[in-house]
Every structure is written in C-alpha cells, then in structure tokens.
Motif scaffolding. Structure first.
Motif, PDB file in Angstrom:
ATOM      1  N   PHE A 148      -1.543  -2.339  -9.296  1.00  0.00           N
ATOM      2  CA  PHE A 148      -2.331  -2.197  -8.072  1.00  0.00           C
ATOM      3  C   PHE A 148      -3.820  -2.212  -8.379  1.00  0.00           C
ATOM      4  CE2 PHE A 148       1.726   0.006  -7.208  1.00  0.00           C
ATOM      5  CZ  PHE A 148       2.139  -0.749  -6.126  1.00  0.00           C
ATOM      6  N   ALA A 175       2.035   1.826  -3.436  1.00  0.00           N
ATOM      7  CA  ALA A 175       0.935   2.309  -4.264  1.00  0.00           C
ATOM      8  C   ALA A 175       0.698   3.795  -4.036  1.00  0.00           C
ATOM      9  CB  ALA A 175      -0.337   1.518  -3.947  1.00  0.00           C
ATOM     10  N   PHE A 226      -6.450   0.549  -1.310  1.00  0.00           N
ATOM     11  CA  PHE A 226      -5.689  -0.622  -1.736  1.00  0.00           C
ATOM     12  C   PHE A 226      -6.458  -1.920  -1.493  1.00  0.00           C
ATOM     13  CE2 PHE A 226      -2.797  -4.133  -0.952  1.00  0.00           C
ATOM     14  CZ  PHE A 226      -1.891  -4.036  -1.997  1.00  0.00           C
ATOM     15  N   PHE A 262      -7.402  -1.244  -6.614  1.00  0.00           N
ATOM     16  CA  PHE A 262      -7.869  -0.416  -5.501  1.00  0.00           C
ATOM     17  C   PHE A 262      -9.312   0.002  -5.727  1.00  0.00           C
ATOM     18  CE2 PHE A 262      -6.615   2.559  -8.694  1.00  0.00           C
ATOM     19  CZ  PHE A 262      -7.384   3.688  -8.507  1.00  0.00           C
ATOM     20  N   GLU A 277      -3.289   4.065  -2.259  1.00  0.00           N
ATOM     21  CA  GLU A 277      -2.984   3.552  -0.918  1.00  0.00           C
ATOM     22  C   GLU A 277      -4.250   3.464  -0.069  1.00  0.00           C
ATOM     23  OE1 GLU A 277       0.052   4.390   2.853  1.00  0.00           O
ATOM     24  OE2 GLU A 277      -0.019   5.799   1.164  1.00  0.00           O
ATOM     25  N   PRO A 293       0.812  -1.225   0.000  1.00  0.00           N
ATOM     26  CA  PRO A 293       0.000   0.000   0.000  1.00  0.00           C
ATOM     27  C   PRO A 293       0.843   1.272   0.000  1.00  0.00           C
ATOM     28  CG  PRO A 293      -0.907  -1.582   1.551  1.00  0.00           C
ATOM     29  CD  PRO A 293       0.421  -2.119   1.109  1.00  0.00           C
TER      30      PRO A 293
END
Length: 365
Positions: free
Chosen positions: A361, A307, A318, A363, A315, A304
C-alpha cells in the motif's frame, strides 16, 4: 485476527477436549462431568496457509506471521440454562461477543462417558442448545421492545428504526425459529448485527466422532450434515481425541500420524476453512525481506478497507495498492519478476481485494 468463534454444546460432548487440542493449551479442564469449564476460556491459533510459506520462501522473509483465529470455550449449556439451570445464562453474554458459533455435537458412542440427556442424539442435542439460545434472545428483546416503543411514540427516529429490526427478530423467535432466519434488508444488516443476538450468528456444526470415523464421518454426522445443509449452515467432522493427540506431536510426527490414519490434514484446518466460508472471509498477503504476513478481510472489501486492517492511517491516506495475484507472484519468483512480466497492477480506491492478493500500500497522511 481472522475471526472469533464460540464453542458451545451440551456438557460431555468434547468441547473442552477440542478446545485444548485446537489451542494447544490446558487452560480448559476436560473431565467426565458437567460444568468442568467454570469460566470462558479464550485461545488463539495460527491459521494454517501453505501460501504464506511459499511467499516467505520467495521473498526470503525473516519472519512469517499468519493471521489468527480466536476460540472461546463456553461452559456446557443444559436444558433450562436460559432460566438459570446449570451454570445459567451468565455465559450467554460471552456468546454474544463472537462472530460465529461452533456447535459441538456428540456423534460417538462410549459407555464410559455419560451423556447429560441420557441418549446419543446429536439432532436432539442441537435442538436443546438452540432452544436455550433462542429463549435468551427472546427475553433480551422483549425487555428492549417496551422501551423502544415508548421512545418511538415520542418521535425518536433512531428508536423507531431499531424497533423495526427488533420486531423482525421477535417474529421469528416467537415462532420457534432463530433470529438468523429474519429477512433483513442488506443495507441494514450491520444494524441488525449490532443487536448482538446469539441466534443471529452463523453456525458451524462440529461433529465429534470416534477415531475410526474421522475421515468420512458416520451415520450420526451424516444426519447433522443434512440438517446443516437445510439451514444454510456448515458442518465439519472432527475427532476431538485425534486432535488432542496431534496437539502433542511435532510437525514430522503429526504428518506421520495423520498418514497412518488416512487423513490428509488435521480437523482444525477443515474447521477454519468452513468458518471462513461461512463468514465470507478472504486472506491477502504482504511479503518482503522483513516479514511475510497474512491478513484477513471480508470478501468484497475495497483496497482502502484492506489497508485499514494494517493501520487506520493506511486507509485514511490511501493512494494506491501495488497488487500481484498469488499465482503470478509464485510463477514469476517474486515482486520484481512479476513487475518485469507486467503482472504487478496499480489498483485504486475502487479495487475489490481478491483472495491471495499480495499487496503493497502507498499512502500519505
């Protein structure tokens, strides 16, 4: 941004020549007299990384975006700078804002270039600059100490906590040692860094040598390397003159010139690697048809946190990180190949990012 590195040293040691070469700009006037740099110059350079090129080729990325390093060229300090000598301590504030200090030391003889101290002695030069920086820190903390004591006696817990750190730093500085020598508990290191002490910052000694010594250094740079090792610092040998010439060449000419000198790479590459090692930084990558990009994070960062370097929303929301090791990405010719070979991993919030990871990532915010 990779990291921000302040270039310090006595006048006429090659600071501005090195800065001009590294940033490929002429913003800092290099001349054979003290104080030719009259205000801090800042320049960004791309961090060279062959892995980014390899990833971009495999992913057929339209663009390649390396991470960047910021150099801050600060006017030459002289004996007495902390008390206003030379250009005084107006430049010290600029040093407080950097992550690391590249301390350029003159490790070459040249009768045509004057030396402000009158003799070529890089260890003595290092002591002069370090002393001025310690005096500046000492003055700053002593001004802060009285106020913190007053607040602490009035049961201000935050002031009491800060005073503890100030006293640890002052104990070192009053013994003539830099603030980085203070024994700071790991869980309070961030607080200590917030004191913005110049001598708490990690140091890279940059040995500016003559062209013939650019590969292996000389007797003067060897003494600096020995000192760096004893301090837990880093040292790197660079010829500012060579770097200046390299900055004027295209890629093909640069390679040919390096080969003619028996050098494998520019000094900039070595300086960046030393800086990353000193600050415990690593690089991870994102790669796709649109772009291949390098990102810098601290070693030990969670997925995170990594990210969050891209965007705070990454983040905050995440979910997971699809992760492929660099060697697996290359071996299996990209994301799909790595997925088919079972080398793509689904990593969660507790995953610690490794140098070279290729990440995507997921999210939700």
């Amino acid at each position: 941004m990779g990291f921000k590195c302040g270039i310090v040293g006595l006048p006429n040691v090659g600071k501005s020549t090195l800065f001009n070469a590294l940033t490929k700009t002429a913003n800092a006037q290099a001349a054979n007299f003290p104080f030719c740099t009259i205000e801090p110059n800042v320049g960004d350079v791309a961090v060279p990384d062959e892995r980014l090129d390899a990833l971009a080729e495999i992913a057929q990325s339209a663009t390649r975006i390396p991470t960047r390093l910021s150099f801050v060229d600060i006017a030459g300090l002289v004996r007495g700078a902390s008390k206003g000598e030379g250009l005084g301590n107006q430049f010290l504030a600029n040093i407080r804002e950097v992550d690391a200090i590249a301390h350029v030391l003159r490790c070459f003889e040249d009768d045509d270039i004057t030396h402000v101290e009158g003799a070529i002695n890089p260890l003595s030069d290092a002591d002069v600059v370090e002393t001025e920086l310690m005096l500046a820190d000492l003055e700053s903390l002593e001004k802060r100490e009285a106020n913190l004591r007053k607040k602490s006696s009035a049961k201000d817990k935050d002031a009491a906590a800060e005073l503890e750190l100030v006293e640890l730093a002052l104990a070192e500085l009053r013994e003539g040692r830099p603030a980085r020598n203070a024994d700071i508990p790991e869980d309070r290191q961030r607080e200590y860094n917030n004191l913005q002490l110049i001598t708490s910052k990690p140091v890279i000694y940059v040995c500016n040598v003559e062209e013939d010594s650019a590969g292996s250094g000389n007797s003067l740079s060897a003494k600096v390397a020995e000192r760096a090792a004893s301090e837990g610092a880093q040292s790197v040998v660079i010829s500012a003159r060579i770097e200046e010439e390299l900055a004027q060449l295209d890629d093909a000419e640069r390679l040919e010139y390096l080969e003619s000198l028996g050098l494998a790479e520019p000094g900039l590459n070595r300086l960046i690697r030393q800086g990353y090692a000193l600050l415990k930084l690593i690089t991870y990558f994102t790669a796709g048809p649109k772009e291949a990009r390098a990102w810098t994070v601290s070693d030990g960062s969670s997925a995170p946190q990594a990210a969050g370097v891209i965007h705070t929303d990454f983040e905050r929301g995440f979910i997971k990180a699809e992760t492929i090791g660099y060697s697996d990405y290359v071996e299996h010719k990209g994301e799909q190949g790595a997925r088919d070979a079972g080398r793509l991993r689904q990593e969660g919030k507790d995953y610690i990012v490794k140098d070279g990871d290729v990440m995507l990532f997921r999210f939700n915010v």
